[in-house]
Design a protein around this motif. Sequence first.
Motif, short mmCIF file in Angstrom:
data_model
loop_
_atom_site.label_atom_id
_atom_site.label_comp_id
_atom_site.label_asym_id
_atom_site.label_seq_id
_atom_site.Cartn_x
_atom_site.Cartn_y
_atom_site.Cartn_z
N GLN A 100 0.83 -1.21 0.00
CA GLN A 100 0.00 0.00 0.00
C GLN A 100 0.87 1.26 0.00
N LEU A 101 1.97 1.25 0.71
CA LEU A 101 2.89 2.40 0.71
C LEU A 101 3.49 2.63 -0.68
N SER A 105 2.53 5.85 -2.90
CA SER A 105 3.62 6.75 -3.27
C SER A 105 3.64 7.01 -4.77
N VAL A 106 3.44 5.97 -5.57
CA VAL A 106 3.42 6.14 -7.02
C VAL A 106 2.21 6.97 -7.44
N TRP A 115 -1.24 11.81 0.21
CA TRP A 115 -0.48 10.63 0.64
C TRP A 115 -0.95 10.10 1.97
N LEU A 116 -1.09 10.95 2.95
CA LEU A 116 -1.41 10.50 4.30
C LEU A 116 -2.91 10.63 4.56
N PHE A 121 -3.86 3.09 5.45
CA PHE A 121 -3.79 2.00 6.42
C PHE A 121 -5.00 1.08 6.37
N GLY A 122 -6.13 1.54 5.88
CA GLY A 122 -7.35 0.76 5.86
C GLY A 122 -7.29 -0.53 5.07
#
Length: 148
Positions: A100-101, A105-106, A115-116, A121-122
């Motif tokens: 997921q990160l 990011s892409v 991004w945040l 996180f879901g």
Amino acid sequence: MALAAARLPFDAPDWLGWCRPDWVLAVFFFWAVATPDRVGIVSAWIAGLFVDAIIGTPLGLSGFCLALATYLAKRFNGRLVMFSLLQRTLAVLVLAEAVQLIHRSVLTFIHGVDWLTPALFGPALATAVVYPAISLGFVALTVRYPVR
């Protein structure tokens, strides 16, 4: 892949969209651990290309993420086989969050997506929640219909 492409109802709350599990990742993780000689990195990459085409993300992004996840599952197969279901679920959580990160990011770099957000996180948490059911379901299927 059909579950990955399924749309939520129009009257569904926004937070429900953030809790969509990565079904394809969970399935490929299970099969890479259960039968590493039958599931390969190329098949994960091709499945990821199909997911990209269905969902509409940049072509190759999900393919790369699924291929990386399958490679890591095959690489650490000797350890993961000895883990309990809870420990494998935690491994899925870590792997899904790493994927997921990379994915987020892409998308941030290409499309300028925030991004945040809770969407970071879901999906990893939801994937970890559904993985035990997927694992137990596939184990029951392989007991009833053995893989030859």
